[in-house]
Scaffold this active site. Structure first.
Site, PDB file in Angstrom:
ATOM      1  N   CYS A 194     -42.184  14.095  69.258  1.00  0.00           N
ATOM      2  CA  CYS A 194     -43.720  13.330  68.537  1.00  0.00           C
ATOM      3  C   CYS A 194     -43.591  13.222  70.195  1.00  0.00           C
ATOM      4  O   CYS A 194     -44.558  13.038  70.739  1.00  0.00           O
ATOM      5  CB  CYS A 194     -43.886  12.549  67.809  1.00  0.00           C
ATOM      6  N   HIS A 212     -42.895   7.235  65.479  1.00  0.00           N
ATOM      7  CA  HIS A 212     -43.907   8.469  65.744  1.00  0.00           C
ATOM      8  C   HIS A 212     -44.775   7.954  66.692  1.00  0.00           C
ATOM      9  O   HIS A 212     -45.492   6.893  66.872  1.00  0.00           O
ATOM     10  CB  HIS A 212     -44.688   8.497  64.166  1.00  0.00           C
ATOM     11  N   ASN A 267     -52.061  14.253  66.379  1.00  0.00           N
ATOM     12  CA  ASN A 267     -51.048  13.836  66.309  1.00  0.00           C
ATOM     13  C   ASN A 267     -50.824  15.132  66.431  1.00  0.00           C
ATOM     14  O   ASN A 267     -51.487  16.128  67.178  1.00  0.00           O
ATOM     15  CB  ASN A 267     -51.003  14.330  64.757  1.00  0.00           C
ATOM     16  N   GLN A 270     -44.949  20.140  66.570  1.00  0.00           N
ATOM     17  CA  GLN A 270     -44.131  19.873  67.482  1.00  0.00           C
ATOM     18  C   GLN A 270     -43.356  20.101  66.538  1.00  0.00           C
ATOM     19  O   GLN A 270     -42.024  20.841  66.267  1.00  0.00           O
ATOM     20  CB  GLN A 270     -43.487  18.729  67.062  1.00  0.00           C
TER      21      GLN A 270
END
Length: 445
Positions: free
Chosen positions: A69, A364, A386, A63
């Site tokens: 996110c 997040h 992630n 990102q």
């Protein structure tokens, strides 16, 4: 009663800070910093990236310098299905910039609506102050990405690639929020002047035209029709012509988005379990899907995530990514930094206390792609995809201890089919309790 700090007290405090262990801690911390000085190797050793259920989800996305996110996590869960079904390479991604464009557009209109709804309140009211502090930002929640996709569909990244502003959004957000605050002045003045609804709507449409032009110049014009050309993992050339973003979603993703629901764990006194909640002034698409959470125990939330993982489906989830996270090695584990031991203090708080006292909230969103189960079927650690690129963690993947999940995970998204009939009935048929705009469950990942 006020209490001034005296010189005598300072002298006593200084004495109490003199010892061999304190001196050792001081030397280690001043040289290496708090996290390096308090790093707990034994915790790291117990969180090796090996999992009994491990989905093959390919390369991670990045990102970059943006707060997308929640979009990356949602589009990644869909990407996992696309690459598997259509035999696409690990490099394939859905366009996060495309959903970003429409999110910014819709958030402007959502802001205008909230400005008008609160126009008769004083500027120093908590709601108006909340609105004007941040008219819009990059963050969001699951139901917000659903609202965008239901209205605008999705496209592959090759059709609508990244721009400078989508990859590094701070400059744009500063410029855009100035425009929105300027427009808020105009809308509130029109209401104060008792302007007709027609006059207000005309001015609002003019504002939205300005917003669209700003977005089009910054991110590029979003596609209406396009061809999708690709080679599959067998190097076979494929092409689909004359697609729209909606038809692309229907063919290549094909999810019934209404079947996916937000499950939260908020163990505070004001939020009983097995009940639904939404948040005042939280959303992005006026007239679109509203944010709605079903609150359950952490044990139930984990069980639902495990059930979906066992079926080979990854899980969108939201956490507080601040405490007890080693970003370099990709470890999320309670005690990875033994700061209480280092300073000889006690900062222990319950999950509910952290929420109530502003110590924690969801910051997040990522994707659960695996879990390690012991011989009794209980989770010990989780695999996390992630969206910070391959340099963070183990090629972008993190290991999350189960006790860390208990303390800092707040939300997952699962298909309704994994819920009991009772929970489905609660989600479908109960009126959600409306939470204040600043409630921690309204935090944007």
């Amino acid at each position: 009663m006020s209490l001034e700090i005296t010189q005598h007290q300072i002298a006593e405090f200084k004495k109490s800070a003199q010892s061999l262990t304190t001196d050792i801690a001081r030397r280690a911390t001043t040289k290496n910093g708090i996290h390096n000085a308090s790093f707990n190797q034994s915790v790291a050793n117990s969180n090796t990236p090996i999992f009994s259920i491990d989905l093959n989800t390919g390369k991670v996305a990045n990102q970059k310098q943006s707060g997308r996110c929640w979009m990356f996590a949602a589009l990644n869960t869909m990407r996992h299905d696309i690459t598997s079904l259509f035999h696409l390479s690990d490099e394939f991604q859905l366009s996060q910039s495309y959903t970003f464009f429409w999110d910014k557009f819709e958030k402007a209109n959502y802001f205008y609506q909230n400005v008008l709804d609160t126009a008769k309140e004083p500027l120093d009211s908590r709601k108006v102050s909340f609105l004007m502090t941040t008219p819009q930002q990059d963050g969001g929640q699951w139901d917000m990405i659903v609202a965008l996709i239901e209205k605008y569909g999705v496209v592959p990244q090759s059709v609508y690639p990244e721009s400078a502003a989508s990859s590094a959004s701070r400059e744009f957000n500063t410029t855009f929020n100035t425009l929105l605050r300027h427009d808020a002045v105009s809308l509130r003045e029109l209401v104060a002047q008792h302007a007709t609804e027609e006059m207000i709507n005309a001015r609002r449409e003019e504002m939205l035209a300005h917003v669209y032009r700003v977005l089009s110049i910054t991110f590029g014009e979003p596609p209406v029709n396009f061809d999708f050309e690709y080679r599959d993992t067998d190097n076979q050339f494929k092409v689909d012509r004359g697609l729209t973003p909606q038809s692309y979603f229907d063919k290549f993703v094909g999810w019934q988005l209404s079947d996916y629901v937000s499950i939260i764990n908020a163990p505070t006194a004001d939020k009983p379990f097995n009940a639904t909640y939404n948040v005042d002034m939280l959303g992005n698409v006026v007239g679109g899907r509203e944010v709605k959470h079903l609150n359950v125990t952490i044990e139930k939330m984990k069980a639902l995530a495990i059930a979906q993982l066992k079926d080979g489906k990854s899980v969108w989830f939201g956490v507080d990514m601040g405490p007890q996270v080693d970003r370099t090695d990709g470890i999320m584990a309670a005690g990875i930094f033994a700061t209480d031991d280092l300073f000889q203090v006690d900062t222990t708080m319950t999950k509910a206390q952290r929420l109530d006292y502003g110590e924690s909230l969801m910051t997040h969103a990522m994707v659960l792609t695996g879990v390690d189960l012991d011989e009794t079927g209980k989770p010990t650690k989780w695999q996390v995809e992630n969206s910070w690129g391959e340099k963070a963690g183990k090629k972008g993947y993190f290991t999350m201890s189960d006790d860390w999940m208990s303390e800092y995970a707040y939300q997952i998204v699962v298909n309704k089919s994994y819920l009991s009939g009772e929970l489905v009935d609660i989600y479908n048929n109960t009126t959600p309790k409306l939470l204040a705009p600043w409630d921690p469950m309204g935090a944007l990942a």
